[in-house]
Design a protein around this motif. Structure first.
Motif, PDB file in Angstrom:
ATOM      1  N   PHE A 140       0.960  -0.954  -0.294  1.00  0.00           N
ATOM      2  CA  PHE A 140       0.048  -0.149  -0.182  1.00  0.00           C
ATOM      3  C   PHE A 140       0.504   1.256  -0.029  1.00  0.00           C
ATOM      4  O   PHE A 140       1.723   1.270   0.311  1.00  0.00           O
ATOM      5  N   ASP A 141       0.337   2.801  -1.203  1.00  0.00           N
ATOM      6  CA  ASP A 141       0.639   3.616  -0.843  1.00  0.00           C
ATOM      7  C   ASP A 141       0.346   4.408   0.554  1.00  0.00           C
ATOM      8  O   ASP A 141      -0.147   3.859   1.039  1.00  0.00           O
ATOM      9  N   ALA A 142       1.147   5.501   0.141  1.00  0.00           N
ATOM     10  CA  ALA A 142       1.115   6.351   1.644  1.00  0.00           C
ATOM     11  C   ALA A 142       0.292   7.469   1.392  1.00  0.00           C
ATOM     12  O   ALA A 142      -0.214   8.499   1.695  1.00  0.00           O
ATOM     13  N   SER A 143      -1.154   6.872   1.217  1.00  0.00           N
ATOM     14  CA  SER A 143      -2.657   8.089   0.885  1.00  0.00           C
ATOM     15  C   SER A 143      -2.995   8.255   1.824  1.00  0.00           C
ATOM     16  O   SER A 143      -2.755   7.650   2.533  1.00  0.00           O
ATOM     17  N   TYR A 159      -5.309   6.201   7.305  1.00  0.00           N
ATOM     18  CA  TYR A 159      -5.440   6.378   8.265  1.00  0.00           C
ATOM     19  C   TYR A 159      -7.012   5.239   7.972  1.00  0.00           C
ATOM     20  O   TYR A 159      -7.797   4.805   9.511  1.00  0.00           O
ATOM     21  N   THR A 160      -7.090   4.061   7.611  1.00  0.00           N
ATOM     22  CA  THR A 160      -7.174   2.555   7.018  1.00  0.00           C
ATOM     23  C   THR A 160      -6.238   1.885   8.044  1.00  0.00           C
ATOM     24  O   THR A 160      -5.868   0.548   8.427  1.00  0.00           O
ATOM     25  N   ARG A 161      -5.083   2.212   7.934  1.00  0.00           N
ATOM     26  CA  ARG A 161      -3.902   1.934   8.902  1.00  0.00           C
ATOM     27  C   ARG A 161      -3.549   0.568   7.641  1.00  0.00           C
ATOM     28  O   ARG A 161      -2.608  -0.461   8.036  1.00  0.00           O
ATOM     29  N   LYS A 162      -4.319   0.006   6.715  1.00  0.00           N
ATOM     30  CA  LYS A 162      -3.538  -0.141   5.889  1.00  0.00           C
ATOM     31  C   LYS A 162      -2.314  -0.075   4.981  1.00  0.00           C
ATOM     32  O   LYS A 162      -0.975  -1.308   5.228  1.00  0.00           O
ATOM     33  N   TYR A 163      -1.353   1.266   5.405  1.00  0.00           N
ATOM     34  CA  TYR A 163      -0.283   1.709   4.916  1.00  0.00           C
ATOM     35  C   TYR A 163       0.355   1.082   6.232  1.00  0.00           C
ATOM     36  O   TYR A 163       0.083   2.023   7.850  1.00  0.00           O
TER      37      TYR A 163
END
Length: 325
Positions: A248-251, A256-260
């Motif tokens: 995941f990129d740092a979008s 906010y969803t902490r996927k990054y």
């Protein structure tokens, strides 16, 4: 590995399904009060230095008689400055440690108050010519750690050892990071190195901007710094939580969803006795920072704004909600 830490406000509200991404623009504008004067001093995070300068500039536009002094040498300098009374504001890019909190309780009889003021993605930067498409947390551990705890514990010294092929495979990895005063250094150490030590070969820079400039000047380089310091000369590499997981990129949404995996909160710490109201000058500054005006400055600086729910949560626990309406 030890995962990132967020305040209760971020955990409770930023992950609300879909809601967080439409609320940042619905913040209320700042409503100035009667003329204010006095002095505020901020000591702490280098990552937040530019943000604090923007917030100070915006606040002084409402109150030209207020003097604000800002020092940003690293998050580790915030707790002692607050403890000694040198500063009223202590910006930090990490939560305080138990020992730092205990020192406040021993002196004041209460804990310091950490206000969540923005959200950051700690970006992994490489030179813009570097073809690497994704790095896992384990690979970052192997690159930066003296004794990697991931996988077979084998350290990575060349770009080929983390999956880059062709002419890049034999290029040595040149590492840049923050010095030990930095909350960014501590956050990376805890969340990527699982508390381990950095390699001696990691070049320690005094500031976040210096890290990005160093990476931009060396095609073989890698470094970590806040997303707000991104330039056209570097790339922020997408990160996966572990091998086999999606990168995941740092979008905004991924952070906010902490996927990054390297999402974190940015805080301003203040001294507030829970039995008494916050002092007027500090309270108004916090209200400004959490307003639409202040969060527009956060976005201008390259960071991600808080949501309306986070704003309301922070103002309510500070006793500032009624006066901010």
């Amino acid at each position: 590995m030890n995962r990132r830490t967020f305040t209760a406000a971020f955990a409770a509200f930023a992950l609300s399904a879909g809601a967080a991404f439409s609320l940042d623009l619905e913040l209320s504008p700042y409503k100035p009060v009667m003329a204010l004067s006095g002095k505020l001093k901020s000591v702490g995070s280098d990552t937040m230095l530019h943000e604090m300068e923007l917030w100070a500039e915006g606040f002084k536009a409402f109150y030209p008689d207020v003097k604000i002094e800002i020092e940003g040498k690293g998050s580790n300098t915030a707790p002692p400055a607050l403890l000694s009374g040198e500063a009223q504001l202590g910006p930090m890019s990490r939560p305080m440690t138990p020992d730092e909190i205990s020192a406040f309780e021993a002196k004041y009889g209460y804990k310091p108050t950490a206000v969540l003021v923005a959200v950051d993605a700690l970006a992994i930067y490489v030179h813009k010519s570097n073809p690497i498409q994704c790095l896992t947390m384990e690979q970052l551990d192997r690159i930066f750690a003296e004794n990697p705890k991931s996988g077979d514990g084998k350290s990575a010294h060349s770009w080929g050892e983390v999956g880059v092929t062709g002419e890049w495979a034999t290029k040595p990895i040149v590492m840049f990071g923050r010095n030990s005063l930095s909350g960014t250094n501590k956050f990376f150490k805890q969340n990527v190195l699982a508390g381990g030590d950095f390699k001696d070969a990691v070049h320690q820079e005094a500031g976040s901007e210096q890290v990005v400039k160093a990476v931009a000047s060396d095609a073989s380089a890698i470094g970590y710094s806040g997303i707000g310091y991104k330039t056209e000369e570097v790339r922020a590499v997408p990160v996966a939580a572990s091998f086999g997981k999606k990168c995941f990129d740092a979008s905004f949404e991924n952070t906010y969803t902490r996927k990054y995996p390297l999402a974190r909160g940015l805080y301003i710490n203040i001294l507030k006795d829970p039995k008494t109201p916050i002092d007027t000058l500090s309270g108004e500054f916090v209200k400004y920072v959490l307003s639409k005006d202040g969060q527009s400055q956060a976005k201008k600086g390259g960071y991600y704004p808080i949501t309306r729910n986070i704003r309301e949560h922070e103002l309510a626990r500070l006793g500032l909600m009624a006066s901010a309406q």
